[in-house]
Design a protein around this motif. Structure first.
Motif, PDB file in Angstrom:
ATOM      1  N   SER A  63     -11.286   6.472 -26.335  1.00  0.00           N
ATOM      2  CA  SER A  63     -10.996   5.694 -25.071  1.00  0.00           C
ATOM      3  C   SER A  63     -11.485   4.148 -25.245  1.00  0.00           C
ATOM      4  CB  SER A  63     -11.630   6.133 -23.827  1.00  0.00           C
ATOM      5  OG  SER A  63     -11.215   7.567 -23.481  1.00  0.00           O
ATOM      6  N   PHE A  64     -10.867   3.271 -25.710  1.00  0.00           N
ATOM      7  CA  PHE A  64     -11.364   1.893 -26.050  1.00  0.00           C
ATOM      8  C   PHE A  64     -10.209   0.861 -25.783  1.00  0.00           C
ATOM      9  CE2 PHE A  64      -9.600   3.467 -29.825  1.00  0.00           C
ATOM     10  CZ  PHE A  64      -9.053   2.525 -30.743  1.00  0.00           C
ATOM     11  N   MET A  65     -10.708  -0.501 -25.832  1.00  0.00           N
ATOM     12  CA  MET A  65      -9.731  -1.531 -25.742  1.00  0.00           C
ATOM     13  C   MET A  65     -10.127  -2.497 -26.729  1.00  0.00           C
ATOM     14  SD  MET A  65     -10.941  -3.317 -22.141  1.00  0.00           S
ATOM     15  CE  MET A  65     -11.067  -1.994 -21.034  1.00  0.00           C
ATOM     16  N   THR A  66      -9.095  -3.018 -27.191  1.00  0.00           N
ATOM     17  CA  THR A  66      -9.310  -4.322 -27.997  1.00  0.00           C
ATOM     18  C   THR A  66      -8.561  -5.584 -27.840  1.00  0.00           C
ATOM     19  OG1 THR A  66      -7.379  -3.460 -29.210  1.00  0.00           O
ATOM     20  CG2 THR A  66      -9.229  -2.892 -30.166  1.00  0.00           C
ATOM     21  N   ILE A  67      -9.068  -6.632 -28.044  1.00  0.00           N
ATOM     22  CA  ILE A  67      -8.267  -7.953 -27.665  1.00  0.00           C
ATOM     23  C   ILE A  67      -7.880  -8.556 -28.816  1.00  0.00           C
ATOM     24  CG2 ILE A  67      -8.686 -10.182 -26.558  1.00  0.00           C
ATOM     25  CD1 ILE A  67     -10.453  -9.070 -24.892  1.00  0.00           C
ATOM     26  N   LYS A  68      -6.621  -8.827 -28.947  1.00  0.00           N
ATOM     27  CA  LYS A  68      -6.064  -9.714 -30.143  1.00  0.00           C
ATOM     28  C   LYS A  68      -4.863 -10.319 -29.964  1.00  0.00           C
ATOM     29  CE  LYS A  68      -3.512  -5.304 -31.345  1.00  0.00           C
ATOM     30  NZ  LYS A  68      -3.412  -4.444 -32.370  1.00  0.00           N
ATOM     31  N   LYS A  69      -4.761 -11.670 -30.501  1.00  0.00           N
ATOM     32  CA  LYS A  69      -3.695 -12.438 -30.522  1.00  0.00           C
ATOM     33  C   LYS A  69      -3.097 -12.513 -29.030  1.00  0.00           C
ATOM     34  CE  LYS A  69      -2.407 -10.842 -35.063  1.00  0.00           C
ATOM     35  NZ  LYS A  69      -1.247 -10.290 -35.731  1.00  0.00           N
ATOM     36  N   GLY A  70      -3.926 -12.757 -28.023  1.00  0.00           N
ATOM     37  CA  GLY A  70      -3.569 -12.788 -26.661  1.00  0.00           C
ATOM     38  C   GLY A  70      -3.034 -11.707 -25.827  1.00  0.00           C
ATOM     39  N   GLN A  71      -3.388 -10.529 -26.519  1.00  0.00           N
ATOM     40  CA  GLN A  71      -2.975  -9.250 -25.983  1.00  0.00           C
ATOM     41  C   GLN A  71      -4.231  -8.541 -25.820  1.00  0.00           C
ATOM     42  OE1 GLN A  71      -0.219  -7.462 -28.841  1.00  0.00           O
ATOM     43  NE2 GLN A  71       1.533  -8.766 -27.747  1.00  0.00           N
ATOM     44  N   LEU A  72      -4.262  -7.652 -24.724  1.00  0.00           N
ATOM     45  CA  LEU A  72      -5.311  -6.706 -24.397  1.00  0.00           C
ATOM     46  C   LEU A  72      -4.568  -5.178 -24.824  1.00  0.00           C
ATOM     47  CD1 LEU A  72      -8.190  -6.246 -23.241  1.00  0.00           C
ATOM     48  CD2 LEU A  72      -7.107  -5.918 -21.055  1.00  0.00           C
ATOM     49  N   ALA A  73      -5.162  -4.601 -25.576  1.00  0.00           N
ATOM     50  CA  ALA A  73      -4.432  -3.305 -26.027  1.00  0.00           C
ATOM     51  C   ALA A  73      -5.460  -2.192 -25.456  1.00  0.00           C
ATOM     52  CB  ALA A  73      -4.383  -3.016 -27.374  1.00  0.00           C
ATOM     53  N   LEU A  74      -4.993  -1.234 -24.683  1.00  0.00           N
ATOM     54  CA  LEU A  74      -5.751   0.059 -24.043  1.00  0.00           C
ATOM     55  C   LEU A  74      -5.273   0.997 -24.609  1.00  0.00           C
ATOM     56  CD1 LEU A  74      -5.006  -0.979 -20.256  1.00  0.00           C
ATOM     57  CD2 LEU A  74      -7.091  -1.889 -21.790  1.00  0.00           C
ATOM     58  N   ARG A  80      -0.084   8.551 -28.319  1.00  0.00           N
ATOM     59  CA  ARG A  80       0.227   7.976 -29.793  1.00  0.00           C
ATOM     60  C   ARG A  80       0.057   6.552 -29.789  1.00  0.00           C
ATOM     61  NH1 ARG A  80       3.417  11.740 -32.936  1.00  0.00           N
ATOM     62  NH2 ARG A  80       3.426  13.842 -31.929  1.00  0.00           N
ATOM     63  N   GLN A  81       0.451   5.564 -28.831  1.00  0.00           N
ATOM     64  CA  GLN A  81       0.639   4.283 -28.853  1.00  0.00           C
ATOM     65  C   GLN A  81      -0.279   3.624 -27.744  1.00  0.00           C
ATOM     66  OE1 GLN A  81       4.483   3.359 -27.997  1.00  0.00           O
ATOM     67  NE2 GLN A  81       5.194   3.494 -30.191  1.00  0.00           N
ATOM     68  N   ALA A  82      -0.778   2.518 -27.946  1.00  0.00           N
ATOM     69  CA  ALA A  82      -1.686   1.734 -27.122  1.00  0.00           C
ATOM     70  C   ALA A  82      -0.808   1.049 -25.978  1.00  0.00           C
ATOM     71  CB  ALA A  82      -2.404   0.868 -27.838  1.00  0.00           C
ATOM     72  N   LEU A  83      -1.560   1.012 -24.681  1.00  0.00           N
ATOM     73  CA  LEU A  83      -0.680   0.167 -23.811  1.00  0.00           C
ATOM     74  C   LEU A  83      -1.438  -1.329 -24.029  1.00  0.00           C
ATOM     75  CD1 LEU A  83       0.636  -0.015 -20.993  1.00  0.00           C
ATOM     76  CD2 LEU A  83      -1.566   0.307 -19.813  1.00  0.00           C
ATOM     77  N   ILE A  84       0.069  -2.145 -24.315  1.00  0.00           N
ATOM     78  CA  ILE A  84      -0.527  -3.477 -24.441  1.00  0.00           C
ATOM     79  C   ILE A  84      -0.091  -4.297 -23.396  1.00  0.00           C
ATOM     80  CG2 ILE A  84       0.285  -5.400 -26.024  1.00  0.00           C
ATOM     81  CD1 ILE A  84      -0.722  -3.241 -27.484  1.00  0.00           C
ATOM     82  N   LEU A  85      -0.904  -5.257 -22.773  1.00  0.00           N
ATOM     83  CA  LEU A  85      -0.742  -5.889 -21.626  1.00  0.00           C
ATOM     84  C   LEU A  85      -1.200  -7.356 -22.320  1.00  0.00           C
ATOM     85  CD1 LEU A  85      -3.155  -4.502 -19.118  1.00  0.00           C
ATOM     86  CD2 LEU A  85      -0.852  -3.868 -19.388  1.00  0.00           C
TER      87      LEU A  85
END
Length: 131
Positions: A63-74, A80-85
Motif C-alpha cells: 500500500s503505497f503511492m508514488t509521484i512521477k511526471k505530474g501523476q500520482l500513482a496509488l 495488478r495496476q496502480a490507480l493513476i491520478l
C-alpha cells in the motif's frame, strides 16, 4: 525529481478495514487453538501465526503511492495496476495530523490515507516539487 520514492500509507476505506479484520481473525484463531492444546505445541496455530505475519507484511508494504511526471500513482495490495491520478483530476491535497486526503475535481469523491507525520511531510514536499 531524480527518483520515484514510495510513500507507504494505509487507505481509510471499509474494504481495507475488512482485510485487516480477516487477517487479525487468523491470528486470534491461532491463539485460541493453541490455548485449547495446553500440553503440546499445536502446529496449526503456528501455521496460522506465520500466515498472519506474511499477510500483514504484504498489506503494509503493498500500500503505497508514488509521484512521477505530474501523476500520482496509488498502489493497493491484491491489484495488478496502480490507480493513476493526473494533476487535472486532483483538486486539492489536504493533510491532518495522521491523514492525507486527495480531493478529485470532477467528482464529489476523495481518497483518505492513514500516514505518519514524516510520511505526509515527504508527500507534501514531493507534491510541491512536481506541481
Amino acid at each position: 525529481m531524480s527518483k520515484n520514492k514510495k510513500i507507504y500509507c494505509q487507505p481509510l476505506t471499509l474494504n481495507r478495514l475488512n482485510l485487516w479484520l480477516w487477517v487479525t481473525c487468523l491470528l486470534l484463531l491461532g491463539i485460541i487453538l493453541q490455548l485449547e492444546q495446553t500440553n503440546a505445541i499445536y502446529w496449526l496455530s503456528i501455521s496460522l501465526g506465520i500466515i498472519f505475519i506474511v499477510l500483514a507484511i504484504h498489506l503494509y508494504f503493498n500500500s503505497f503511492m508514488t509521484i512521477k511526471k505530474g501523476q500520482l500513482a496509488l498502489h493497493f495490495p491484491f491489484t495488478r495496476q496502480a490507480l493513476i491520478l493526473t494533476k487535472q483530476q486532483i483538486d486539492q491535497l489536504t493533510t491532518t495530523k495522521h491523514t492525507v486526503e486527495i480531493h478529485l475535481s470532477h467528482h464529489k469523491f476523495s481518497y483518505r490515507f492513514l500516514t505518519t507525520k514524516k510520511t505526509h511531510a515527504t508527500l507534501m514536499k514531493l507534491w510541491k516539487e512536481q506541481f
